[in-house]
Design a protein around this motif. Structure first.
Motif, PDB file in Angstrom:
ATOM      1  N   LYS A   1      27.157 -42.896  31.909  1.00  0.00           N
ATOM      2  CA  LYS A   1      27.502 -43.872  30.880  1.00  0.00           C
ATOM      3  C   LYS A   1      27.124 -43.372  29.491  1.00  0.00           C
ATOM      4  O   LYS A   1      27.783 -43.722  28.503  1.00  0.00           O
ATOM      5  CB  LYS A   1      26.805 -45.201  31.165  1.00  0.00           C
ATOM      6  CG  LYS A   1      27.320 -45.916  32.410  1.00  0.00           C
ATOM      7  CD  LYS A   1      26.686 -47.290  32.550  1.00  0.00           C
ATOM      8  CE  LYS A   1      25.194 -47.176  32.852  1.00  0.00           C
ATOM      9  NZ  LYS A   1      24.600 -48.515  33.102  1.00  0.00           N
ATOM     10  N   GLU A   2      26.093 -42.553  29.415  1.00  0.00           N
ATOM     11  CA  GLU A   2      25.659 -42.051  28.108  1.00  0.00           C
ATOM     12  C   GLU A   2      26.750 -41.222  27.442  1.00  0.00           C
ATOM     13  O   GLU A   2      26.922 -41.272  26.215  1.00  0.00           O
ATOM     14  CB  GLU A   2      24.384 -41.211  28.265  1.00  0.00           C
ATOM     15  CG  GLU A   2      23.151 -41.999  28.661  1.00  0.00           C
ATOM     16  CD  GLU A   2      23.091 -42.273  30.156  1.00  0.00           C
ATOM     17  OE1 GLU A   2      24.014 -41.809  30.881  1.00  0.00           O
ATOM     18  OE2 GLU A   2      22.146 -42.943  30.596  1.00  0.00           O
TER      19      GLU A   2
ATOM     20  N   TYR B   1      29.383 -43.677  26.084  1.00  0.00           N
ATOM     21  CA  TYR B   1      28.906 -44.357  24.878  1.00  0.00           C
ATOM     22  C   TYR B   1      28.903 -43.408  23.678  1.00  0.00           C
ATOM     23  O   TYR B   1      29.270 -43.794  22.561  1.00  0.00           O
ATOM     24  CB  TYR B   1      27.486 -44.907  25.100  1.00  0.00           C
ATOM     25  CG  TYR B   1      27.401 -45.983  26.142  1.00  0.00           C
ATOM     26  CD1 TYR B   1      28.503 -46.797  26.427  1.00  0.00           C
ATOM     27  CD2 TYR B   1      26.227 -46.188  26.866  1.00  0.00           C
ATOM     28  CE1 TYR B   1      28.419 -47.787  27.396  1.00  0.00           C
ATOM     29  CE2 TYR B   1      26.144 -47.172  27.839  1.00  0.00           C
ATOM     30  CZ  TYR B   1      27.249 -47.970  28.099  1.00  0.00           C
ATOM     31  OH  TYR B   1      27.176 -48.952  29.049  1.00  0.00           O
TER      32      TYR B   1
ATOM     33  N   PHE C   1      32.458 -43.044  22.421  1.00  0.00           N
ATOM     34  CA  PHE C   1      32.932 -44.250  21.746  1.00  0.00           C
ATOM     35  C   PHE C   1      32.307 -44.412  20.365  1.00  0.00           C
ATOM     36  O   PHE C   1      32.934 -44.948  19.454  1.00  0.00           O
ATOM     37  CB  PHE C   1      32.621 -45.489  22.593  1.00  0.00           C
ATOM     38  CG  PHE C   1      33.741 -45.898  23.503  1.00  0.00           C
ATOM     39  CD1 PHE C   1      34.816 -46.630  23.031  1.00  0.00           C
ATOM     40  CD2 PHE C   1      33.731 -45.545  24.844  1.00  0.00           C
ATOM     41  CE1 PHE C   1      35.859 -47.005  23.854  1.00  0.00           C
ATOM     42  CE2 PHE C   1      34.763 -45.909  25.687  1.00  0.00           C
ATOM     43  CZ  PHE C   1      35.827 -46.637  25.195  1.00  0.00           C
ATOM     44  N   LYS C   2      31.068 -43.938  20.190  1.00  0.00           N
ATOM     45  CA  LYS C   2      30.373 -44.120  18.914  1.00  0.00           C
ATOM     46  C   LYS C   2      30.692 -43.030  17.897  1.00  0.00           C
ATOM     47  O   LYS C   2      30.329 -43.150  16.730  1.00  0.00           O
ATOM     48  CB  LYS C   2      28.858 -44.156  19.160  1.00  0.00           C
ATOM     49  CG  LYS C   2      28.389 -45.403  19.898  1.00  0.00           C
ATOM     50  CD  LYS C   2      26.872 -45.472  19.970  1.00  0.00           C
ATOM     51  CE  LYS C   2      26.302 -44.358  20.814  1.00  0.00           C
ATOM     52  NZ  LYS C   2      24.821 -44.479  20.973  1.00  0.00           N
TER      53      LYS C   2
ATOM     54  N   LYS D   1      29.956 -35.412  26.887  1.00  0.00           N
ATOM     55  CA  LYS D   1      30.593 -36.152  25.792  1.00  0.00           C
ATOM     56  C   LYS D   1      31.961 -35.565  25.494  1.00  0.00           C
ATOM     57  O   LYS D   1      32.908 -36.295  25.194  1.00  0.00           O
ATOM     58  CB  LYS D   1      29.711 -36.091  24.547  1.00  0.00           C
ATOM     59  CG  LYS D   1      30.304 -36.854  23.368  1.00  0.00           C
ATOM     60  CD  LYS D   1      29.457 -36.718  22.119  1.00  0.00           C
ATOM     61  CE  LYS D   1      30.125 -37.385  20.930  1.00  0.00           C
ATOM     62  NZ  LYS D   1      29.353 -37.197  19.686  1.00  0.00           N
TER      63      LYS D   1
END
Length: 240
Positions: free
Chosen positions: A85-86, A89, A92-93, A187
């Motif tokens: 999930k990291e 996130y 998305f950020k 990522k």
């Protein structure tokens, strides 16, 4: 390759249009039969032609195999990364991910919209359906050559943004008449997925913006295309 295949598609469509009624089949059925047969034939051959890794390649020299293997082992070609999930996130950020995604929208939306509607537009200009298909061939042929030239030049100067801005600008004028810099494998994988999702959604939108009732000016289709291409120019400049 998409541009090159597009030029052949126009030629095939032009030829198949004259097969209407052959063997009791409509012309549009022949398009699916012929293109499907070619796809199946090449899919059967690719099992034996495509190597599993650089070391298994028959056309690479030993030095090239060693270079590609070192790139793979150093992370140039990332192995499988487990979902976390990291990573999602972080993608998305990151505003850069959204900017690159919108650049993809600026490319794919007008591309699909104009490509799928181009034969219809030409027909409404007074050309026959067969001639309209044939007239799409030079457009795709030129774009195929341009794609190769721009890729070679951008590799030589080691910069992507100028090439992207120039291509977007050309697209903008034409209407009038993937980022790999994200840090971390996880990522980067999530960023690529998000950017491709945005681009593919825009493809569905692009095929529905040139409305038949708005012929011959198509204000909605060209208006949205102008906006997304212009946005791509701005975002490419910001990412430069």
């Amino acid at each position: 390759m998409g541009s090159l295949s597009g030029s052949f598609t126009g030629l095939i469509a032009y030829g198949v249009a004259h097969m209407d009624g052959r063997a009791g089949l409509a012309a549009w059925r022949w398009i699916f039969i012929l293109e499907g047969l070619v796809t199946v034939a090449f899919a059967s051959l690719i099992i034996w032609i495509l190597p599993n890794s650089p070391s298994d390649s028959r056309w690479l020299s030993d030095d090239e195999k060693e270079l590609l293997s070192s790139i793979c082992s150093s992370g140039g070609a990332s192995p499988h990364v487990a979902f976390r999930k990291e990573y999602l996130y972080a993608a998305f950020k990151d505003v850069n991910v959204w900017m690159v995604g919108m650049m993809g929208v600026g490319t794919v939306l007008p591309l699909y919209g104009f490509s799928y509607t181009l034969p219809t537009i030409l027909t409404q200009l007074g050309y026959t359906a067969e001639t309209a298909q044939l007239m799409t061939v030079p457009i795709y042929a030129v774009s195929a050559v341009t794609t190769l030239a721009v890729a070679w030049i951008s590799d030589r100067i080691r910069r992507r943004a100028p090439a992207i801005m120039i291509c977007f600008t050309i697209a903008f004028v034409g209407l009038l008449t993937e980022s790999n810099n994200t840090a971390g494998r996880g990522k980067r994988a999530m960023s690529s997925a998000l950017e491709l999702t945005m681009a593919n959604i825009s493809a569905a939108i692009g095929t529905n913006i040139f409305l038949g009732r708005e012929a011959p000016n198509y204000p909605t289709g060209f208006g949205i295309s102008f906006f997304t291409v212009g946005l791509g120019i701005v975002l490419a400049g910001l990412l430069w």
